[in-house]
Motif scaffolding. Structure first.
Motif, PDB file in Angstrom:
ATOM      1  N   ALA A  50       0.574  -7.542  -5.774  1.00  0.00           N
ATOM      2  CA  ALA A  50       0.946  -6.663  -6.880  1.00  0.00           C
ATOM      3  C   ALA A  50      -0.218  -6.432  -7.829  1.00  0.00           C
ATOM      4  O   ALA A  50      -0.358  -5.346  -8.408  1.00  0.00           O
ATOM      5  CB  ALA A  50       2.131  -7.259  -7.641  1.00  0.00           C
ATOM      6  N   SER A  51      -1.068  -7.437  -7.994  1.00  0.00           N
ATOM      7  CA  SER A  51      -2.215  -7.324  -8.896  1.00  0.00           C
ATOM      8  C   SER A  51      -3.493  -6.900  -8.184  1.00  0.00           C
ATOM      9  O   SER A  51      -4.572  -6.941  -8.766  1.00  0.00           O
ATOM     10  CB  SER A  51      -2.440  -8.662  -9.613  1.00  0.00           C
ATOM     11  OG  SER A  51      -2.649  -9.713  -8.680  1.00  0.00           O
ATOM     12  N   ARG A  78       0.809  -1.224   0.000  1.00  0.00           N
ATOM     13  CA  ARG A  78       0.000   0.000   0.000  1.00  0.00           C
ATOM     14  C   ARG A  78       0.841   1.273   0.000  1.00  0.00           C
ATOM     15  O   ARG A  78       0.296   2.382  -0.060  1.00  0.00           O
ATOM     16  CB  ARG A  78      -0.926  -0.002   1.220  1.00  0.00           C
ATOM     17  CG  ARG A  78      -2.008  -1.068   1.149  1.00  0.00           C
ATOM     18  CD  ARG A  78      -2.999  -0.925   2.281  1.00  0.00           C
ATOM     19  NE  ARG A  78      -2.411  -1.236   3.576  1.00  0.00           N
ATOM     20  CZ  ARG A  78      -2.417  -2.456   4.125  1.00  0.00           C
ATOM     21  NH1 ARG A  78      -2.960  -3.473   3.456  1.00  0.00           N
ATOM     22  NH2 ARG A  78      -1.880  -2.674   5.306  1.00  0.00           N
ATOM     23  N   SER A  79       2.153   1.114   0.075  1.00  0.00           N
ATOM     24  CA  SER A  79       3.011   2.297   0.071  1.00  0.00           C
ATOM     25  C   SER A  79       3.058   2.902  -1.331  1.00  0.00           C
ATOM     26  O   SER A  79       3.145   2.187  -2.331  1.00  0.00           O
ATOM     27  CB  SER A  79       4.427   1.933   0.533  1.00  0.00           C
ATOM     28  OG  SER A  79       5.031   1.011  -0.364  1.00  0.00           O
ATOM     29  N   GLU A  80       2.985   4.199  -1.402  1.00  0.00           N
ATOM     30  CA  GLU A  80       2.992   4.907  -2.686  1.00  0.00           C
ATOM     31  C   GLU A  80       4.285   5.701  -2.830  1.00  0.00           C
ATOM     32  O   GLU A  80       4.804   6.248  -1.845  1.00  0.00           O
ATOM     33  CB  GLU A  80       1.786   5.849  -2.778  1.00  0.00           C
ATOM     34  CG  GLU A  80       0.445   5.140  -2.804  1.00  0.00           C
ATOM     35  CD  GLU A  80       0.212   4.335  -4.072  1.00  0.00           C
ATOM     36  OE1 GLU A  80       0.950   4.577  -5.066  1.00  0.00           O
ATOM     37  OE2 GLU A  80      -0.677   3.474  -4.080  1.00  0.00           O
ATOM     38  N   LEU A 119       7.664  -2.840  -5.626  1.00  0.00           N
ATOM     39  CA  LEU A 119       8.223  -3.691  -4.584  1.00  0.00           C
ATOM     40  C   LEU A 119       7.613  -5.092  -4.638  1.00  0.00           C
ATOM     41  O   LEU A 119       8.315  -6.096  -4.436  1.00  0.00           O
ATOM     42  CB  LEU A 119       7.977  -3.071  -3.211  1.00  0.00           C
ATOM     43  CG  LEU A 119       8.771  -1.809  -2.864  1.00  0.00           C
ATOM     44  CD1 LEU A 119       8.295  -1.235  -1.532  1.00  0.00           C
ATOM     45  CD2 LEU A 119      10.266  -2.113  -2.805  1.00  0.00           C
ATOM     46  N   MET A 120       6.318  -5.161  -4.895  1.00  0.00           N
ATOM     47  CA  MET A 120       5.637  -6.462  -4.941  1.00  0.00           C
ATOM     48  C   MET A 120       6.155  -7.316  -6.092  1.00  0.00           C
ATOM     49  O   MET A 120       6.444  -8.502  -5.916  1.00  0.00           O
ATOM     50  CB  MET A 120       4.130  -6.256  -5.072  1.00  0.00           C
ATOM     51  CG  MET A 120       3.465  -5.582  -3.878  1.00  0.00           C
ATOM     52  SD  MET A 120       3.680  -6.495  -2.321  1.00  0.00           S
ATOM     53  CE  MET A 120       5.041  -5.573  -1.560  1.00  0.00           C
ATOM     54  N   TRP A 121       6.268  -6.739  -7.275  1.00  0.00           N
ATOM     55  CA  TRP A 121       6.755  -7.530  -8.415  1.00  0.00           C
ATOM     56  C   TRP A 121       8.221  -7.900  -8.240  1.00  0.00           C
ATOM     57  O   TRP A 121       8.648  -8.996  -8.624  1.00  0.00           O
ATOM     58  CB  TRP A 121       6.554  -6.755  -9.718  1.00  0.00           C
ATOM     59  CG  TRP A 121       5.134  -6.734 -10.188  1.00  0.00           C
ATOM     60  CD1 TRP A 121       4.348  -5.653 -10.398  1.00  0.00           C
ATOM     61  CD2 TRP A 121       4.316  -7.874 -10.504  1.00  0.00           C
ATOM     62  NE1 TRP A 121       3.089  -6.024 -10.807  1.00  0.00           N
ATOM     63  CE2 TRP A 121       3.045  -7.386 -10.886  1.00  0.00           C
ATOM     64  CE3 TRP A 121       4.528  -9.249 -10.490  1.00  0.00           C
ATOM     65  CZ2 TRP A 121       1.999  -8.222 -11.260  1.00  0.00           C
ATOM     66  CZ3 TRP A 121       3.491 -10.096 -10.861  1.00  0.00           C
ATOM     67  CH2 TRP A 121       2.244  -9.591 -11.237  1.00  0.00           C
TER      68      TRP A 121
END
Length: 301
Positions: A157-158, A93-95, A101-103
């Motif tokens: 990520a998705s 949730r960080s913008e 970061l997830m991918w």
């Protein structure tokens, strides 16, 4: 020298058998399979996969530190989910870097799973049968674990990330509804419990030492040794708790009882010794994370 009418050994690298003028392809297939295995092993030993697998160790190290920190907060009456989704969710949730970061975490953990797959297959093909079996089971289990973490990163990520405890309960429900039913779920619990026991043994016996490229008899070496012992034992206890919940869910035919590590820690809070034990597990997970960071940099690959 005249040929015998039966068969002869050609003497070449790829052995051809000739029997009444008919060529048999068995040796050629064996040679082709060996060449394929060697090519796969060479690809698995590539610098690119080595770097990505090491980054996977680093990602897992950070996750263990985060989960351990959340668990410590629970021991002191705080809130949070001491599991993979609880650690990944805030990062997702960080913008504006959350999806990136997830991918990145997905690719790193998937690469580590691929590296472990090579460990379980092509890298052990020349070892004795017993060693191949042991390595196949241990590395095969890690393929599943690291692959699951990669899938969790991909889900966040998705935008499809969900609570790990709910996912574990859903998995248990599917197993209970299958023809194998409760025995299959109990077997999963026994496997996780066994992996936890192995981690405790590995830590107490210091079997992790060969995983590092150096282990000097210095202050730094003693610190790494302490982190390895505490970390492996703490992680082993955490896995054992998860395995026990799987077994309990199988015995009681209640899938909702298998809620992962967070559910295990929440259940411990109801006992007098719960908070100190949770704090000890939290410290162990943080130690394991710190050890894994060292493993990512100086570990043998």
């Amino acid at each position: 020298m005249p040929r015998s009418p039966g068969w002869y050994y050609s003497g070449s690298t790829t052995t051809d058998l000739q029997e009444d003028g008919v060529m048999t392809a068995e040796p050629d297939r064996d040679a082709a399979g060996s060449e394929t295995a060697e090519a796969l092993e060479e690809a698995a030993d590539s610098t690119g996969l080595d770097v990505l697998a090491r980054s996977g160790f680093a990602v897992l190290a950070v996750l263990h530190i985060l989960i351990g920190s959340i668990a410590a907060g629970i021991a002191f009456g705080g809130y949070g989910q001491a599991e993979t989704s609880g650690a990944i969710g805030p990062l997702a949730r960080s913008e504006p870097f959350g999806p990136l970061l997830m991918w990145g975490g997905c690719i790193a953990c998937a690469s580590l799973a691929l590296w472990q797959l090579a460990e379980a297959t092509v890298r052990v093909r020349h070892r004795p049968p017993r060693e191949r079996l042991v390595k196949g089971v241990s590395s095969g289990a890690l393929v599943f674990i690291y692959g699951s973490v990669a899938a969790t990163f991909a889900a966040f990520a998705s935008g499809r990330g969900r609570d790990s405890g709910d996912s574990t309960s859903d998995f248990s429900a599917v197993l209970l509804a299958s023809p194998a039913g409760a025995p299959a779920l109990a077997a999963v619990g026994a496997l996780v419990l066994g992996v936890g026991g192995y981690f405790v043994f590995k830590g107490s016996a210091r079997r992790f030492r060969p995983e590092l490229n150096y282990f000097e008899d210095t202050r730094r070496g003693h610190l790494l040794n302490a982190l390895g012992v505490a970390g492996h034992i703490g992680k082993g206890i955490a896995l054992a708790l998860v395995g026990l919940l799987f077994i309990a869910a199988a015995v009681n035919h209640r899938a909702e009882e298998s809620t992962g590590l967070d559910g295990s820690l929440q259940a411990l809070l109801g006992y007098p010794f719960g908070a100190p034990l949770i704090l000890a597990i939290a410290a162990g997970l943080i130690c394991y994370g710190l050890f894994a960071l060292v493993r990512a940099r100086w570990g043998k690959m």
